[in-house]
Motif scaffolding. Structure first.
Motif, PDB file in Angstrom:
ATOM      1  N   ALA A 135       0.818  -1.213   0.000  1.00 32.34           N
ATOM      2  CA  ALA A 135       0.000   0.000   0.000  1.00 32.34           C
ATOM      3  C   ALA A 135       0.853   1.266   0.000  1.00 32.34           C
ATOM      4  O   ALA A 135       0.357   2.339  -0.325  1.00 32.34           O
ATOM      5  CB  ALA A 135      -0.942  -0.008   1.202  1.00 32.34           C
ATOM      6  N   CYS A 136       2.128   1.155   0.334  1.00 32.70           N
ATOM      7  CA  CYS A 136       3.047   2.295   0.336  1.00 32.70           C
ATOM      8  C   CYS A 136       3.630   2.576  -1.046  1.00 32.70           C
ATOM      9  O   CYS A 136       4.317   3.585  -1.242  1.00 32.70           O
ATOM     10  CB  CYS A 136       4.196   2.038   1.309  1.00 32.70           C
ATOM     11  SG  CYS A 136       3.688   1.851   3.027  1.00 32.70           S
ATOM     12  N   LEU A 137       3.375   1.690  -1.988  1.00 34.56           N
ATOM     13  CA  LEU A 137       3.989   1.778  -3.316  1.00 34.56           C
ATOM     14  C   LEU A 137       3.156   2.602  -4.290  1.00 34.56           C
ATOM     15  O   LEU A 137       1.920   2.541  -4.276  1.00 34.56           O
ATOM     16  CB  LEU A 137       4.158   0.374  -3.905  1.00 34.56           C
ATOM     17  CG  LEU A 137       4.997  -0.614  -3.109  1.00 34.56           C
ATOM     18  CD1 LEU A 137       4.863  -2.007  -3.702  1.00 34.56           C
ATOM     19  CD2 LEU A 137       6.456  -0.172  -3.072  1.00 34.56           C
ATOM     20  N   ALA A 138       3.848   3.306  -5.181  1.00 37.45           N
ATOM     21  CA  ALA A 138       3.189   3.937  -6.317  1.00 37.45           C
ATOM     22  C   ALA A 138       2.777   2.831  -7.292  1.00 37.45           C
ATOM     23  O   ALA A 138       3.342   1.727  -7.279  1.00 37.45           O
ATOM     24  CB  ALA A 138       4.143   4.910  -7.000  1.00 37.45           C
ATOM     25  N   LEU A 184      14.964   3.998  -0.869  1.00 35.78           N
ATOM     26  CA  LEU A 184      13.602   4.305  -1.297  1.00 35.78           C
ATOM     27  C   LEU A 184      13.597   5.648  -2.015  1.00 35.78           C
ATOM     28  O   LEU A 184      14.164   6.620  -1.526  1.00 35.78           O
ATOM     29  CB  LEU A 184      12.654   4.394  -0.097  1.00 35.78           C
ATOM     30  CG  LEU A 184      12.621   3.241   0.891  1.00 35.78           C
ATOM     31  CD1 LEU A 184      11.648   3.550   2.024  1.00 35.78           C
ATOM     32  CD2 LEU A 184      12.252   1.955   0.208  1.00 35.78           C
ATOM     33  N   ARG A 185      12.932   5.689  -3.167  1.00 36.35           N
ATOM     34  CA  ARG A 185      12.712   6.949  -3.882  1.00 36.35           C
ATOM     35  C   ARG A 185      11.201   7.183  -3.925  1.00 36.35           C
ATOM     36  O   ARG A 185      10.438   6.233  -4.094  1.00 36.35           O
ATOM     37  CB  ARG A 185      13.287   6.891  -5.276  1.00 36.35           C
ATOM     38  CG  ARG A 185      14.805   6.715  -5.262  1.00 36.35           C
ATOM     39  CD  ARG A 185      15.402   6.864  -6.658  1.00 36.35           C
ATOM     40  NE  ARG A 185      16.758   6.411  -6.702  1.00 36.35           N
ATOM     41  CZ  ARG A 185      17.821   7.092  -6.282  1.00 36.35           C
ATOM     42  NH1 ARG A 185      17.665   8.289  -5.774  1.00 36.35           N
ATOM     43  NH2 ARG A 185      19.036   6.590  -6.373  1.00 36.35           N
ATOM     44  N   PHE A 186      10.786   8.434  -3.780  1.00 35.62           N
ATOM     45  CA  PHE A 186       9.373   8.771  -3.648  1.00 35.62           C
ATOM     46  C   PHE A 186       8.892   9.661  -4.779  1.00 35.62           C
ATOM     47  O   PHE A 186       9.655  10.461  -5.313  1.00 35.62           O
ATOM     48  CB  PHE A 186       9.136   9.502  -2.317  1.00 35.62           C
ATOM     49  CG  PHE A 186       9.538   8.705  -1.118  1.00 35.62           C
ATOM     50  CD1 PHE A 186       8.650   7.849  -0.505  1.00 35.62           C
ATOM     51  CD2 PHE A 186      10.828   8.803  -0.602  1.00 35.62           C
ATOM     52  CE1 PHE A 186       9.020   7.098   0.601  1.00 35.62           C
ATOM     53  CE2 PHE A 186      11.209   8.066   0.510  1.00 35.62           C
ATOM     54  CZ  PHE A 186      10.300   7.213   1.107  1.00 35.62           C
ATOM     55  N   THR A 213       8.419   4.909  -5.364  1.00 31.97           N
ATOM     56  CA  THR A 213       8.487   4.611  -6.795  1.00 31.97           C
ATOM     57  C   THR A 213       9.621   3.645  -7.111  1.00 31.97           C
ATOM     58  O   THR A 213       9.572   2.956  -8.112  1.00 31.97           O
ATOM     59  CB  THR A 213       8.688   5.884  -7.635  1.00 31.97           C
ATOM     60  OG1 THR A 213       9.894   6.528  -7.221  1.00 31.97           O
ATOM     61  CG2 THR A 213       7.517   6.826  -7.495  1.00 31.97           C
ATOM     62  N   GLU A 214      10.634   3.648  -6.262  1.00 30.58           N
ATOM     63  CA  GLU A 214      11.771   2.746  -6.488  1.00 30.58           C
ATOM     64  C   GLU A 214      12.267   2.221  -5.151  1.00 30.58           C
ATOM     65  O   GLU A 214      12.429   2.973  -4.197  1.00 30.58           O
ATOM     66  CB  GLU A 214      12.901   3.472  -7.203  1.00 30.58           C
ATOM     67  CG  GLU A 214      14.082   2.579  -7.532  1.00 30.58           C
ATOM     68  CD  GLU A 214      15.177   3.343  -8.254  1.00 30.58           C
ATOM     69  OE1 GLU A 214      16.301   3.393  -7.715  1.00 30.58           O
ATOM     70  OE2 GLU A 214      14.901   3.906  -9.337  1.00 30.58           O
TER      71      GLU A 214
END
Length: 180
Positions: free
Chosen positions: A37-40, A106-108, A115-116
């Motif tokens: 659920a935290c993922l794009a 982590l990239r947001f 996102t990554e």
């Protein structure tokens, strides 16, 4: 009385800090669904085990997270650095009998969704254990049990060699070892 529809997780405002807190909590609980659920929607996961492919899209990354939660235990995040665009998380855990350390980059996106996800792990015996466990789990979930058996058989010798090497050979190279 008609209740208004509850907002979906994609509609709830978030930022990297709240997403990271939710990600960490989900990891420590072993909750792959909460982590996903935290993922794009277009998230990408880069494995420490192969450069042959990446997990692309929330659904593929979710499948990888489900397999990982079946293999990992005792995850404990201990360090976090970064900002609203990029964060690095460090944790310890277990894969079977093997203790490991992992770093997660982590990239947001602009909405604070991941996102990554780039993963780094150590030591080698733990990584080979993970390779031998996660690969077959993913293949079985994909409906390819025969290939899962082949991958499991192919990775077993590597896991054994790295485990024995770590315990028997590597200590011989210890610079603090007393030579006789």
């Amino acid at each position: 009385m008609i209740q208004p529809d509850a907002p979906s997780s994609a509609d709830v405002p978030t930022n990297a800090e709240t997403t990271t807190a939710a990600w960490r909590a989900a990891g420590e609980r072993g909750d792959a669904e909460a982590a996903a659920a935290c993922l794009a929607e277009d998230a990408v996961a880069i494995s420490p085990l192969t450069a042959a492919f990446r997990f692309t899209g929330r659904d593929q990354v979710r499948e990888m997270l489900i397999a990982a939660t079946a293999v990992f235990s005792d995850l404990r995040y201990h360090t976090e650095v970064g900002d609203e665009h990029t964060r690095a998380l460090f944790l310890t855990g277990r894969a079977g009998r093997e203790q490991f350390e992992e770093a997660q980059l982590l990239r947001f996106d602009a909405h604070g969704r991941i996102t990554e996800l780039t993963l780094f792990g150590r030591p080698l015996p733990a990584l080979t254990r993970v390779m031998g466990d996660i690969g077959p789990l993913l293949l079985r979930r994909q409906g390819r049990p025969g290939l899962a058996r082949v991958v499991q058989a192919a990775t077993a010798p590597l896991a054994l060699l790295t485990r024995v090497g770590e315990r028997r050979l590597v200590p011989l190279a210890d610079p603090n070892r007393v030579r006789r």
